[in-house]
Design an enzyme around this catalytic site. Structure first.
Site, PDB file in Angstrom:
ATOM      1  N   GLU A   1      -1.415   4.863  -9.557  1.00 40.60           N
ATOM      2  CA  GLU A   1      -0.762   3.761  -8.820  1.00 40.60           C
ATOM      3  C   GLU A   1      -1.786   3.280  -7.804  1.00 40.60           C
ATOM      4  OE1 GLU A   1       2.223   2.884  -9.671  1.00 40.60           O
ATOM      5  OE2 GLU A   1       3.013   4.658 -10.663  1.00 40.60           O
TER       6      GLU A   1
ATOM      7  N   CYS B   1       1.164  -1.219  -0.520  1.00 40.33           N
ATOM      8  CA  CYS B   1       0.499  -1.751  -1.708  1.00 40.33           C
ATOM      9  C   CYS B   1       1.196  -3.023  -2.174  1.00 40.33           C
ATOM     10  CB  CYS B   1       0.516  -0.707  -2.816  1.00 40.33           C
ATOM     11  SG  CYS B   1       2.166  -0.115  -3.140  1.00 40.33           S
TER      12      CYS B   1
HETATM   13  P1  NAD Z   1      -7.389   6.469  -0.805  1.00 34.00           P
HETATM   14  O1  NAD Z   1      -7.747   6.091  -2.185  1.00 34.00           O
HETATM   15  O2  NAD Z   1      -8.427   6.369   0.244  1.00 34.00           O
HETATM   16  O3  NAD Z   1      -6.862   7.979  -0.754  1.00 34.00           O
HETATM   17  C1  NAD Z   1      -5.786   8.422  -1.534  1.00 34.00           C
HETATM   18  C2  NAD Z   1      -5.894   9.923  -1.729  1.00 34.00           C
HETATM   19  O4  NAD Z   1      -7.057  10.203  -2.514  1.00 34.00           O
HETATM   20  C3  NAD Z   1      -6.049  10.728  -0.441  1.00 34.00           C
HETATM   21  O5  NAD Z   1      -5.233  11.875  -0.520  1.00 34.00           O
HETATM   22  C4  NAD Z   1      -7.523  11.105  -0.458  1.00 34.00           C
HETATM   23  O6  NAD Z   1      -7.793  12.299   0.232  1.00 34.00           O
HETATM   24  C5  NAD Z   1      -7.778  11.280  -1.941  1.00 34.00           C
HETATM   25  N1  NAD Z   1      -9.183  11.164  -2.379  1.00 34.00           N
HETATM   26  C6  NAD Z   1     -10.173  10.444  -1.820  1.00 34.00           C
HETATM   27  N2  NAD Z   1     -11.310  10.586  -2.529  1.00 34.00           N
HETATM   28  C7  NAD Z   1     -11.035  11.422  -3.556  1.00 34.00           C
HETATM   29  C8  NAD Z   1     -11.810  11.944  -4.650  1.00 34.00           C
HETATM   30  N3  NAD Z   1     -13.100  11.639  -4.804  1.00 34.00           N
HETATM   31  N4  NAD Z   1     -11.191  12.751  -5.521  1.00 34.00           N
HETATM   32  C9  NAD Z   1      -9.890  13.075  -5.381  1.00 34.00           C
HETATM   33  N5  NAD Z   1      -9.127  12.620  -4.364  1.00 34.00           N
HETATM   34  C10 NAD Z   1      -9.685  11.785  -3.472  1.00 34.00           C
HETATM   35  O7  NAD Z   1      -6.093   5.597  -0.427  1.00 34.00           O
HETATM   36  P2  NAD Z   1      -5.305   5.531   0.942  1.00 34.00           P
HETATM   37  O8  NAD Z   1      -6.118   4.808   1.951  1.00 34.00           O
HETATM   38  O9  NAD Z   1      -4.758   6.874   1.298  1.00 34.00           O
HETATM   39  O10 NAD Z   1      -4.047   4.631   0.524  1.00 34.00           O
HETATM   40  C11 NAD Z   1      -4.059   3.246   0.517  1.00 34.00           C
HETATM   41  C12 NAD Z   1      -4.242   2.719  -0.886  1.00 34.00           C
HETATM   42  O11 NAD Z   1      -3.186   3.207  -1.713  1.00 34.00           O
HETATM   43  C13 NAD Z   1      -4.144   1.209  -0.972  1.00 34.00           C
HETATM   44  O12 NAD Z   1      -5.125   0.738  -1.859  1.00 34.00           O
HETATM   45  C14 NAD Z   1      -2.757   0.978  -1.534  1.00 34.00           C
HETATM   46  O13 NAD Z   1      -2.593  -0.254  -2.200  1.00 34.00           O
HETATM   47  C15 NAD Z   1      -2.606   2.144  -2.450  1.00 34.00           C
HETATM   48  N6  NAD Z   1      -1.197   2.433  -2.722  1.00 34.00           N
HETATM   49  C16 NAD Z   1      -0.687   2.129  -3.950  1.00 34.00           C
HETATM   50  C17 NAD Z   1       0.647   2.355  -4.218  1.00 34.00           C
HETATM   51  C18 NAD Z   1       1.253   2.021  -5.558  1.00 34.00           C
HETATM   52  O14 NAD Z   1       2.367   2.475  -5.826  1.00 34.00           O
HETATM   53  N7  NAD Z   1       0.587   1.262  -6.399  1.00 34.00           N
HETATM   54  C19 NAD Z   1       1.464   2.908  -3.234  1.00 34.00           C
HETATM   55  C20 NAD Z   1       0.908   3.238  -1.996  1.00 34.00           C
HETATM   56  C21 NAD Z   1      -0.429   3.001  -1.745  1.00 34.00           C
END
Ligand code: NAD
Length: 523
Positions: free
Chosen positions: A291, A325
């Site tokens: 997502e 999002c």
């Molecule tokens: P992010 O991608 O920075 O982090 C998400 C998660 O990934 C965190 O737990 C982080 O620690 C982990 N992560 C980071 N690098 C990683 C790696 N190399 N390997 C494994 N895990 C890793 O996102 P964020 O800033 O926490 O959230 C915001 C983003 O999420 C926005 O882009 C938003 O649109 C999206 N979002 C999407 C939905 C949906 O349902 N489509 C819902 C909520 C948020």
């Protein structure tokens, strides 16, 4: 079979009623006494495990305040969690579906009792105002209630339809995948966090949950609830840590069977690529549920109820400071009503008050310094790519509190291929685009690589039907805001670069975490 009434989503709290505001404020006081300053260790195989290093959670609305800490998992902890989860899987997969579902229902009941505490904690930890926190905790309860009931249809042999064949018994059975990792974001740190864990768990899998670094406390709070509800040791392994370290390690691991990820496009695509590479000793193709982000547009045409459209725009753009999002980050207006809609939008947004989550401000601080700096860079770009009609500053303080405050910002006459119109900013910044006519507006709406949410405000039946078929998003809304999907009512998830369209809170979501076996017996 569990004996429960039909699923009904939770109702939301009415904060125009003084008694509800008072109850919320009392919960803030209780949380400040009992949860702020708390430390949450890892939970591996049902035991608390602490680490030398810690992750610190900061109040984004008052950065001088440390909200609490969690342990910071090491690679060895991640390895232990994975091995332990496989051991737990041997018995968890044999549990009856209804027995597993009961644990979710019990967790929902506990969360209902502690609803205000969970809300108050999020006001302090991530800066949600009362209504934003309230709808999120309602969603968390809904996920638990909904997935518990959804699980029933996958129970036992013959759960899905097959055609009768003379002389044989044929049937399908749904079986869990094994052990997976659930990696969640900070923006819905209660609902998405628990939904992404509860769904695979009720299906019979064991899950290592890796919450976002900025919101470890609410995750720890939810894990406590799952334990209190009776989840056996090892089924949910709580692994706060750094994504690039322990998250990446688990995504890579040969023993990881599935990855469920919600977060940014960049990290999601990286995980997808890493997960695709087969590691020595790996005996399956990892399943990846994604997502990701969005660049969500709301179209307003000349037949629309313009007042309603302006309300939809303000709610969709600035709820939780645009950090959803699904947030409306592009307002696409047909030329003949452009001035009226944009003036109304700016006027209405001017009235939004900035402050802390605890003060129940309309606009609070964005989550962390990285986000603050990223959004600031778009504010600097704004005058080059359009006309700044409102905001444009990042004051970094409100009501005497230092925090990651960004003004609600509206930029007019942005071009469709500009960065402001194409890139996810994830803050209170809206690009307004002028369309020649309805068809041009729909073309603009479809001109990004994302496909998460979108909306149309129009009173033309023909156009709404065209949008129903041609607007490329996973969640499409007519004549209302484009945020706030309700579990079971509006199954949620995007396609294109917004994700694998797995539809959280939808009737088939659990199937993402199961595999089907067909069994045939010749009589
Ligand atoms: P992010 O991608 O920075 O982090 C998400 C998660 O990934 C965190 O737990 C982080 O620690 C982990 N992560 C980071 N690098 C990683 C790696 N190399 N390997 C494994 N895990 C890793 O996102 P964020 O800033 O926490 O959230 C915001 C983003 O999420 C926005 O882009 C938003 O649109 C999206 N979002 C999407 C939905 C949906 O349902 N489509 C819902 C909520 C948020």
């Amino acid at each position: 079979m569990i004996k429960v009434q039909e699923y009904r989503p939770q109702s939301f709290t009415d904060f125009t009623k003084e008694e509800n505001v008072k109850a919320y404020q009392e919960a803030l006081t209780k949380v400040r006494k009992e949860l702020v300053g708390k430390h949450y260790p890892l939970i591996i195989d049902g035991k608390e495990v602490d680490t030398a290093e810690k992750l610190t959670s900061i109040n984004p609305c008052d950065t001088a305040e440390v909200v609490g800490t969690t342990a910071k998992a090491t690679i060895q902890d991640a390895e232990n969690a994975l091995q332990g989860a496989w051991k737990a899987f041997e018995s968890w997969k044999k549990w009856d579906m209804d027995a597993r579902a009961r644990i979710l229902l019990k967790a929902a009941a506990i969360l209902k009792r502690r609803r205000l505490e969970a809300c108050a904690l999020m006001s302090i930890e991530v800066g949600k105002n009362y209504a934003e926190a309230d709808v999120e905790v309602a969603e968390a309860i809904d996920f638990l209630e909904y997935y518990a009931r959804s699980a029933m249809k996958y129970a036992g042999f013959g759960s899905s339809e097959t055609t009768w064949f003379e002389g044989e018994e044929n049937g399908l059975m749904s079986i869990p995948l094994g052990v997976g990792v659930s990696i969640s974001p900070w923006n819905f740190p209660c609902a998405i966090f628990i939904g992404m864990a509860a769904a695979p768990i009720v299906a019979g899998n064991c899950v290592i949950v890796k919450p976002a670094e900025d919101a470890g406390l609410i995750a720890g709070f939810m894990v406590d609830i799952m334990r209190e509800a009776g989840l056996p040791a090892g089924v949910l392994q709580f692994l706060p840590g750094v994504g690039k370290e322990v998250g990446e390690y688990l995504v890579n691991h040969a023993k990881t069977r599935f990855i469920t990820f919600t977060g940014s496009r960049a990290v999601g695509l990286h995980i997808n690529e890493v997960a695709a590479k087969v590691q020595p000793g790996q005996k399956w193709i990892k399943r990846v549920v994604m997502e990701l982000g969005g660049k969500d547009g709301l179209i307003v045409d000349e037949t629309a109820d313009l007042d309603n459209a302006i309300t939809a725009a303000v709610q969709g753009a600035f709820g939780f400071n645009g950090q959803k999002c699904s947030a409306m980050s592009r307002l696409i207006v047909v030329d003949s009503v452009y001035d009226e809609v944009v003036n109304g939008f700016v006027e209405r947004a001017k009235a939004l008050k900035m402050g802390t989550g605890e003060e129940n401000a309309n606009v609070t601080a964005v989550v962390n310094e990285m986000s603050f700096n990223k959004i600031k860079s778009y504010l600097e770009l704004a005058p080059q790519e359009g006309k700044v009609l409102l905001g444009g500053e990042a004051p970094g303080e409100a009501n005497g509190k230092q925090g990651y405050y960004i003004q609600p910002t509206i930029v007019g006459d942005v071009q469709r291929d500009s960065r402001l119109a194409q890139e996810e900013i994830f803050g209170p910044v809206v690009a307004v685009l002028r369309a020649k006519d309805w068809q041009d507006a729909l073309d603009i709406a479809n001109s990004t690589e994302y496909g998460l949410t979108g909306g149309v405000c129009s009173n033309s039946r023909e156009r709404l039907e065209q949008a129903r078929a041609e607007f490329e998003v996973g969640n499409l809304y007519f004549n209302r805001k484009i945020t706030g999907a309700i579990v079971g009512v509006q199954p949620f998830g995007g396609y294109n670069m917004s994700g694998t369209d797995s539809k959280a809170g939808g009737p088939d979501y659990l199937a993402n975490f199961m595999q089907l076996k067909t069994v045939t017996e010749r009589w």
